[in-house]
Design a protein around this motif. Structure first.
Motif, PDB file in Angstrom:
ATOM      1  N   THR A 267     -40.351   6.925  18.080  1.00 44.16           N
ATOM      2  CA  THR A 267     -41.108   6.136  17.098  1.00 44.16           C
ATOM      3  C   THR A 267     -41.436   6.970  15.872  1.00 44.16           C
ATOM      4  O   THR A 267     -41.282   6.521  14.730  1.00 44.16           O
ATOM      5  CB  THR A 267     -42.412   5.617  17.742  1.00 44.16           C
ATOM      6  OG1 THR A 267     -42.097   4.651  18.750  1.00 44.16           O
ATOM      7  CG2 THR A 267     -43.317   4.980  16.705  1.00 44.16           C
ATOM      8  N   THR A 269     -39.898   9.735  14.843  1.00 48.09           N
ATOM      9  CA  THR A 269     -38.667  10.088  14.134  1.00 48.09           C
ATOM     10  C   THR A 269     -38.175   8.938  13.268  1.00 48.09           C
ATOM     11  O   THR A 269     -37.760   9.132  12.113  1.00 48.09           O
ATOM     12  CB  THR A 269     -37.571  10.498  15.134  1.00 48.09           C
ATOM     13  OG1 THR A 269     -38.003  11.653  15.871  1.00 48.09           O
ATOM     14  CG2 THR A 269     -36.273  10.825  14.416  1.00 48.09           C
ATOM     15  N   SER A 270     -38.232   7.718  13.795  1.00 51.27           N
ATOM     16  CA  SER A 270     -37.753   6.574  13.011  1.00 51.27           C
ATOM     17  C   SER A 270     -38.662   6.318  11.808  1.00 51.27           C
ATOM     18  O   SER A 270     -38.174   5.938  10.735  1.00 51.27           O
ATOM     19  CB  SER A 270     -37.661   5.323  13.888  1.00 51.27           C
ATOM     20  OG  SER A 270     -38.942   4.900  14.332  1.00 51.27           O
ATOM     21  N   LYS A 273     -37.851   8.895   9.204  1.00 55.08           N
ATOM     22  CA  LYS A 273     -36.570   8.536   8.584  1.00 55.08           C
ATOM     23  C   LYS A 273     -36.782   7.475   7.504  1.00 55.08           C
ATOM     24  O   LYS A 273     -36.245   7.583   6.384  1.00 55.08           O
ATOM     25  CB  LYS A 273     -35.591   8.025   9.650  1.00 55.08           C
ATOM     26  CG  LYS A 273     -34.192   7.696   9.138  1.00 55.08           C
ATOM     27  CD  LYS A 273     -33.289   7.314  10.314  1.00 55.08           C
ATOM     28  CE  LYS A 273     -31.840   7.130   9.871  1.00 55.08           C
ATOM     29  NZ  LYS A 273     -31.659   5.932   9.043  1.00 55.08           N
ATOM     30  N   GLU A 274     -37.587   6.456   7.811  1.00 56.28           N
ATOM     31  CA  GLU A 274     -37.862   5.412   6.825  1.00 56.28           C
ATOM     32  C   GLU A 274     -38.583   5.986   5.610  1.00 56.28           C
ATOM     33  O   GLU A 274     -38.264   5.639   4.463  1.00 56.28           O
ATOM     34  CB  GLU A 274     -38.712   4.309   7.464  1.00 56.28           C
ATOM     35  CG  GLU A 274     -37.982   3.476   8.505  1.00 56.28           C
ATOM     36  CD  GLU A 274     -38.903   2.485   9.196  1.00 56.28           C
ATOM     37  OE1 GLU A 274     -40.006   2.224   8.658  1.00 56.28           O
ATOM     38  OE2 GLU A 274     -38.531   1.974  10.269  1.00 56.28           O
TER      39      GLU A 274
END
Length: 397
Positions: A267, A269-270, A273-274
């Motif tokens: 969660t 990491t995503s 990334k965003e």
């Protein structure tokens, strides 16, 4: 090697741009300033501030003027610090938006402006919107934080990143873009009984609906894990002897608890990334701040190898009294997938970390030798002017 000093917007407002930027350029000799744009609650002593020695910083306040259009219809939104209004009342009209003032001054002097942004450690928003805060296994909300799995929180993060582009910010130093443990510095935080490390770790896990859904998607039986965690915590809260018993989290529920933590890391990491993609699309770069260092952030959802693949840079604290200890801290990142060229390191030129310009220069030299491209110094308002001179001397050696 690029260099900058971390600072509060209130340092700029209290001293004025000429003194503030003059000290950075002429005394510290750095090429940039890393100015806090959103910051957590604090009470600090300021050795060289001309207006005050002690100051309270408000919980979760913004030190720029948010664009109303960007936040229209959103519950989670940054609230400008009252310090901005105080500056305007004192006749410092430009001080109403410290970032606009800093951007103009930095550009005129050929310096870079970075935004030091505390994202999810936000008492103000957590107390205003408890449903956006992490939820422990018993349903209690940790109101000093925001949960990175919550869709509204993720929207808040990317919108906040985008806000910095209009100031010509070079890099966003993203602090607190992850989960937080039980102990995270709330005022008068108390633990009179010994909880033990296992109970503390488990009490810091989020079991909100969004986190459980993410775990279920990853194949983890989230509801069963929550029940197991409840039982384990209750046992340790009930009996001090049990509280002191060692236990590996990967042994609980046949490894399901560890798998749940791994899902939490995905969660984080995503979300990183965003945030990084939003910054890049607007001509900025995002630096993920990992203050604890390699191997210490698992419970906070910090998976360094995965993060290194989605963000352009990681920043860490090089707080240590000797140059060799700094080398050890920084070198450890390579073992976790973060190459020195993708690192920024923060050093302290004062207090217990440093006793001379030679000491600081040796640390900077080690960072250069390792291939670290950026060094920052903590913290403009919290150090004596003599420590700013120490930075200048060290960079010149």
């Amino acid at each position: 090697m690029e260099s900058s000093v971390l600072a509060f917007a209130t340092d700029l407002l209290d001293e004025g741009p000429d003194a503030f930027f003059g000290n950075l350029a002429d005394r510290a000799g750095v090429g940039g300033v890393t100015l806090a744009s959103v910051y957590h609650e604090a009470r600090d002593v300021f050795p060289h501030n001309p207006r005050r020695v002690l100051r309270y910083l408000e919980p979760g306040a913004a030190y720029f003027r948010p664009d109303p259009a960007a936040w229209a219809g959103r519950r989670l939104r940054p609230t400008p610090s009252t310090a901005l209004d105080d500056a305007g009342a004192a006749g410092d009209g430009d001080g109403l938006d410290p970032f606009a003032l800093a951007a103009a001054e930095a550009q005129a002097r050929g310096m870079k402006l970075h935004a030091w942004t505390v994202f999810l450690h936000n008492d103000r928003l957590g107390f205003q919107h408890p449903d956006c805060a992490p939820e422990n296994a018993f349903g209690d909300r940790h109101l000093t934080e925001l949960c990175p799995a919550n869709p509204e929180v993720r929207e808040y993060v990317t919108t906040l990143v985008a806000e910095h582009a209009r100031y010509g910010v070079d890099a966003i130093r993203a602090e607190s873009l992850h989960f937080h443990g039980l102990r995270h510095g709330y005022h008068h935080e108390r633990y009179f009984e010994h909880l033990g490390p296992v109970a503390e770790a488990l009490l810091g896990l989020c079991f909100c609906a969004h986190c459980r859904a993410a775990a279920q998607t990853a194949g983890v039986p989230a509801d069963a894990v929550r029940e197991q965690v409840r039982a384990e915590i209750r046992a340790r809260l009930t009996d001090e002897r049990v509280a002191c018993e060692p236990c590996r989290l990967d042994e609980l529920a046949d490894g399901a608890v560890a798998a749940y933590v791994d899902a939490s890391a995905a969660t984080v990491t995503s979300l990183a990334k965003e945030a990084a993609e939003t910054a890049e699309g607007l001509g900025m770069r995002l630096t993920f701040m990992d203050g604890d260092g390699p191997g210490k952030g698992w419970l906070s959802g910090i998976d360094l190898p995965s993060l290194a693949a989605v963000v352009p840079q990681v920043e860490t604290l090089g707080y240590a009294p000797t140059p060799e200890q700094v080398r050890e801290k920084v070198s450890a990142f390579a073992l976790h997938g973060v190459k020195p060229g993708a690192l920024a390191v923060i050093l302290r030129p004062m207090a217990e970390d440093c006793d001379s310009a030679e000491n600081l220069a040796a640390k900077v030299a080690i960072l250069r030798d390792l291939g670290v491209p950026e060094v920052e110094f903590y913290h403009y308002g919290l150090m004596r002017l003599s420590s700013l001179d120490r930075i200048g001397a060290a960079l010149g050696l």
